[in-house]
Write a protein that holds these residues in place. Structure first.
Motif, PDB file in Angstrom:
ATOM      1  N   ASP A   3     -17.960  -2.861  -3.670  1.00  0.00           N
ATOM      2  CA  ASP A   3     -16.594  -2.808  -4.176  1.00  0.00           C
ATOM      3  C   ASP A   3     -15.632  -1.809  -3.355  1.00  0.00           C
ATOM      4  O   ASP A   3     -14.801  -1.727  -3.225  1.00  0.00           O
ATOM      5  N   ARG A   4     -16.375  -0.440  -3.385  1.00  0.00           N
ATOM      6  CA  ARG A   4     -15.730   0.622  -3.191  1.00  0.00           C
ATOM      7  C   ARG A   4     -15.515   0.594  -1.657  1.00  0.00           C
ATOM      8  O   ARG A   4     -14.307   0.861  -1.120  1.00  0.00           O
ATOM      9  N   LYS A   5     -16.304  -0.033  -0.716  1.00  0.00           N
ATOM     10  CA  LYS A   5     -16.169  -0.056   0.731  1.00  0.00           C
ATOM     11  C   LYS A   5     -15.054  -1.254   0.885  1.00  0.00           C
ATOM     12  O   LYS A   5     -14.030  -0.897   1.663  1.00  0.00           O
ATOM     13  N   LEU A   6     -14.931  -2.205   0.249  1.00  0.00           N
ATOM     14  CA  LEU A   6     -13.943  -3.414   0.293  1.00  0.00           C
ATOM     15  C   LEU A   6     -12.593  -2.887   0.026  1.00  0.00           C
ATOM     16  O   LEU A   6     -11.718  -3.104   0.620  1.00  0.00           O
ATOM     17  N   ILE A   7     -12.498  -1.920  -1.097  1.00  0.00           N
ATOM     18  CA  ILE A   7     -11.401  -1.697  -1.764  1.00  0.00           C
ATOM     19  C   ILE A   7     -10.713  -0.565  -0.611  1.00  0.00           C
ATOM     20  O   ILE A   7      -9.564  -0.551  -0.005  1.00  0.00           O
ATOM     21  N   LEU A   8     -11.513   0.313  -0.119  1.00  0.00           N
ATOM     22  CA  LEU A   8     -11.079   1.097   0.977  1.00  0.00           C
ATOM     23  C   LEU A   8     -10.716   0.691   2.253  1.00  0.00           C
ATOM     24  O   LEU A   8      -9.815   1.025   2.972  1.00  0.00           O
ATOM     25  N   LEU A   9     -11.574  -0.252   2.718  1.00  0.00           N
ATOM     26  CA  LEU A   9     -11.104  -1.173   3.656  1.00  0.00           C
ATOM     27  C   LEU A   9      -9.581  -1.774   3.599  1.00  0.00           C
ATOM     28  O   LEU A   9      -8.777  -1.668   4.343  1.00  0.00           O
ATOM     29  N   LEU A  10      -9.370  -2.448   2.318  1.00  0.00           N
ATOM     30  CA  LEU A  10      -8.224  -3.010   1.915  1.00  0.00           C
ATOM     31  C   LEU A  10      -6.905  -2.187   1.982  1.00  0.00           C
ATOM     32  O   LEU A  10      -5.907  -2.236   2.445  1.00  0.00           O
ATOM     33  N   LYS A  11      -7.288  -0.783   1.207  1.00  0.00           N
ATOM     34  CA  LYS A  11      -6.308   0.113   1.504  1.00  0.00           C
ATOM     35  C   LYS A  11      -5.948   0.477   2.705  1.00  0.00           C
ATOM     36  O   LYS A  11      -4.816   1.049   3.092  1.00  0.00           O
ATOM     37  N   THR A  12      -6.736   0.641   3.523  1.00  0.00           N
ATOM     38  CA  THR A  12      -6.465   1.229   4.814  1.00  0.00           C
ATOM     39  C   THR A  12      -5.809  -0.049   5.778  1.00  0.00           C
ATOM     40  O   THR A  12      -4.815   0.463   6.438  1.00  0.00           O
ATOM     41  N   SER A  56      -0.443  -6.107   5.713  1.00  0.00           N
ATOM     42  CA  SER A  56      -0.194  -5.400   4.417  1.00  0.00           C
ATOM     43  C   SER A  56      -0.011  -6.599   3.257  1.00  0.00           C
ATOM     44  O   SER A  56      -0.508  -6.237   2.055  1.00  0.00           O
ATOM     45  N   LEU A  57       0.728  -7.548   3.622  1.00  0.00           N
ATOM     46  CA  LEU A  57       0.841  -8.522   2.456  1.00  0.00           C
ATOM     47  C   LEU A  57      -0.376  -9.222   1.570  1.00  0.00           C
ATOM     48  O   LEU A  57      -0.477  -9.277   0.488  1.00  0.00           O
ATOM     49  N   PRO A  58      -1.057  -9.868   2.521  1.00  0.00           N
ATOM     50  CA  PRO A  58      -2.097 -10.473   2.227  1.00  0.00           C
ATOM     51  C   PRO A  58      -3.204  -9.481   1.266  1.00  0.00           C
ATOM     52  O   PRO A  58      -3.748  -9.952   0.379  1.00  0.00           O
ATOM     53  N   THR A  59      -3.254  -8.283   2.072  1.00  0.00           N
ATOM     54  CA  THR A  59      -4.452  -7.492   1.390  1.00  0.00           C
ATOM     55  C   THR A  59      -3.862  -6.827   0.110  1.00  0.00           C
ATOM     56  O   THR A  59      -4.593  -6.738  -0.605  1.00  0.00           O
ATOM     57  N   LYS A  60      -2.530  -6.736   0.074  1.00  0.00           N
ATOM     58  CA  LYS A  60      -2.042  -6.159  -1.536  1.00  0.00           C
ATOM     59  C   LYS A  60      -2.310  -7.384  -2.580  1.00  0.00           C
ATOM     60  O   LYS A  60      -2.672  -6.893  -3.410  1.00  0.00           O
TER      61      LYS A  60
END
Length: 74
Positions: A3-12, A56-60
């Motif tokens: 989850d941490r890596k996925l969240i970091l990827l999405l924030k990037t 940006s939109l789908p990842t948000k």
């Protein structure tokens, strides 16, 4: 993928997307080179905004879903 890596990827992805949107706005409003290019310049600035929105939109939405799910679990 954790989850941490996925969240970091999405924030990037969100950061890159917002940066592309801002770049497209800057190119459209303040760049003389883009203005001199005519229609091609408009297309370049519009593509920056479009790709920024795609990133940006789908990842948000997905990131918000993950954070709400995590908050409800504990």
């Amino acid at each position: 993928m954790t989850d941490r890596k996925l969240i970091l990827l999405l924030k990037t992805c969100i950061t890159v997307g917002i940066s592309l949107i801002l770049l497209g706005i800057y190119l459209h409003n303040y760049s003389d080179a883009i203005e001199a290019m005519g229609v091609n310049g408009i297309i370049i600035s519009a593509l920056c905004v479009a790709f920024g929105m795609v990133l940006s939109l789908p990842t948000k939405m997905y990131l918000t879903f993950l954070l709400v799910k995590r908050e409800s679990e504990g």
